[in-house]
Scaffold this motif. Structure first.
Motif, mmCIF file in Angstrom:
data_model
loop_
_atom_site.group_PDB
_atom_site.id
_atom_site.type_symbol
_atom_site.label_atom_id
_atom_site.label_comp_id
_atom_site.label_asym_id
_atom_site.label_seq_id
_atom_site.Cartn_x
_atom_site.Cartn_y
_atom_site.Cartn_z
ATOM 1 N N ALA A 144 0.826 -1.205 0.000
ATOM 2 C CA ALA A 144 0.000 0.000 0.000
ATOM 3 C C ALA A 144 0.859 1.253 0.000
ATOM 4 O O ALA A 144 2.023 1.239 0.436
ATOM 5 C CB ALA A 144 -0.909 0.009 1.227
ATOM 6 N N PRO A 145 0.275 2.371 -0.458
ATOM 7 C CA PRO A 145 0.968 3.667 -0.373
ATOM 8 C C PRO A 145 1.283 4.028 1.084
ATOM 9 O O PRO A 145 0.606 3.580 2.017
ATOM 10 C CB PRO A 145 -0.041 4.649 -0.981
ATOM 11 N N LEU A 167 -7.260 5.627 -2.206
ATOM 12 C CA LEU A 167 -5.918 5.042 -2.270
ATOM 13 C C LEU A 167 -5.937 3.517 -2.211
ATOM 14 O O LEU A 167 -4.961 2.876 -2.608
ATOM 15 C CB LEU A 167 -5.046 5.584 -1.132
ATOM 16 N N TRP A 168 -7.031 2.948 -1.714
ATOM 17 C CA TRP A 168 -7.105 1.490 -1.640
ATOM 18 C C TRP A 168 -7.109 0.848 -3.031
ATOM 19 O O TRP A 168 -6.849 -0.347 -3.169
ATOM 20 C CB TRP A 168 -8.324 1.051 -0.838
ATOM 21 N N GLN A 169 -7.385 1.636 -4.058
ATOM 22 C CA GLN A 169 -7.287 1.112 -5.421
ATOM 23 C C GLN A 169 -5.838 0.803 -5.790
ATOM 24 O O GLN A 169 -5.580 0.075 -6.746
ATOM 25 C CB GLN A 169 -7.883 2.120 -6.401
ATOM 26 N N GLN A 170 -4.905 1.381 -5.042
ATOM 27 C CA GLN A 170 -3.477 1.135 -5.268
ATOM 28 C C GLN A 170 -2.905 0.153 -4.246
ATOM 29 O O GLN A 170 -1.686 0.008 -4.159
ATOM 30 C CB GLN A 170 -2.708 2.454 -5.181
ATOM 31 N N ALA A 171 -3.762 -0.479 -3.479
ATOM 32 C CA ALA A 171 -3.310 -1.330 -2.381
ATOM 33 C C ALA A 171 -3.817 -2.753 -2.538
ATOM 34 O O ALA A 171 -4.787 -3.021 -3.254
ATOM 35 C CB ALA A 171 -3.778 -0.756 -1.047
ATOM 36 N N GLN A 172 -3.156 -3.658 -1.842
ATOM 37 C CA GLN A 172 -3.590 -5.057 -1.797
ATOM 38 C C GLN A 172 -3.218 -5.648 -0.459
ATOM 39 O O GLN A 172 -2.087 -5.481 0.018
ATOM 40 C CB GLN A 172 -2.926 -5.875 -2.921
ATOM 41 N N ARG A 203 6.157 -3.562 -2.252
ATOM 42 C CA ARG A 203 5.304 -3.059 -3.322
ATOM 43 C C ARG A 203 4.701 -4.215 -4.105
ATOM 44 O O ARG A 203 5.169 -5.354 -4.023
ATOM 45 C CB ARG A 203 6.109 -2.147 -4.264
ATOM 46 N N ILE A 204 3.666 -3.925 -4.865
ATOM 47 C CA ILE A 204 3.016 -4.939 -5.682
ATOM 48 C C ILE A 204 3.942 -5.305 -6.844
ATOM 49 O O ILE A 204 4.243 -4.476 -7.698
ATOM 50 C CB ILE A 204 1.661 -4.438 -6.209
#
Length: 262
Positions: A144-145, A167-172, A203-204
């Motif tokens: 996540a960021p 920001l959760w769209q950029q997280a897992q 990071r992803i």
């Protein structure tokens, strides 16, 4: 977790049909889920089904293969075989082995080394083995960021899930704890993961298994570097959390403890 001898109180078999492979927490395992749906029709024992999923560097064997008195982790390290009982808890353990083989192997190495250094299982695990067990059973990895990480560490739930929601769209969140996966068969609001706080941000990436495994340092883990996360609060993990009053529940979304003044 250490000796894993079968007892009359073992949890019942739930069946692979209990799993919703479209659930967000099973996203990393969906490809394996397609295989399991086909294999489960053959009525295979759990170890046989897991072995059919591919070569993860370990062989799954019946629980009876574990010699009496031998530590579960030590047996895996010595033999390369994972004793597996006929119920979902061990089935999900095998599922994580199949998807995150390097991470599970690293956990096993650290557990086995700690047992050897202690001269056996002993009455107490110690801080390192406690942390390894916690991660193995109830752990998750957050990619996540930095802003999300900061809010999570401070348990600023409204900021984490409402203000920073886009920001959760950029997280897992990757669930690696098999007991946590088992709890999520029946999702409930209080279910909480222990999120691993690595020495450096992750990071992803495509080879995330190798990256997680490389981050598992014994000294760092001995400090129990985890932070709680009520997983049903993650956007997309529950329809109910679309209503932001979902987070107004202090029994689930607890504030950080204030330091005591001496």
């Amino acid at each position: 977790m250490d000796k894993r001898q079968a007892t009359a109180g073992d949890p019942p078999e739930l069946g692979w049909s209990s799993l919703d492979w479209q659930a967000p927490w099973l996203q990393p395992y969906q490809a394996l889920g397609l295989q399991i749906r086909q294999l489960d029709r053959q009525g295979l024992a759990v170890p046989d089904l897991l072995n059919r999923l591919g070569d993860c560097g370990r062989c799954f064997v019946p629980q009876s293969a574990l010699p009496p008195g031998e530590a579960y982790e030590g047996f895996i390290a010595r033999s390369g075989c994972v004793p597996t009982r006929e119920h979902m808890h061990d089935g999900l353990n095998g599922l994580v082995w199949q998807r995150f083989a390097r991470t599970k192997a690293r956990l096993n190495v650290l557990q086995a080394q700690a047992i050897d250094e202690a001269g056996g299982v002993g009455a107490r695990r110690g801080p390192l083995r406690d942390a390894l067990t916690l991660f193995d059973e109830n752990g998750a990895v957050l990619l996540a960021p930095d802003a999300l990480w900061q809010a999570l560490r401070l348990r600023q739930w409204q900021r984490l899930f409402v203000e920073l929601r886009p920001l959760w769209q950029q997280a897992q969140l990757i669930v690696v704890g098999h007991a946590l996966l088992e709890k999520l068969i029946t999702p409930r609001k209080p279910i909480t993961a222990h999120v691993f706080c690595p020495p450096r941000p992750l990071r992803i990436v495509d080879n995330i298994d190798a990256v997680i495994a490389a981050s598992l340092d014994a000294v760092h883990l001995a400090g129990k570097p985890f932070t709680p996360l009520p997983v049903m609060g993650i956007p997309g993990w529950s329809q109910e959390n679309q209503h932001f009053s979902f987070y107004d529940d202090p029994d689930v979304f607890r504030s950080a403890r204030r330091p005591q003044i001496s």
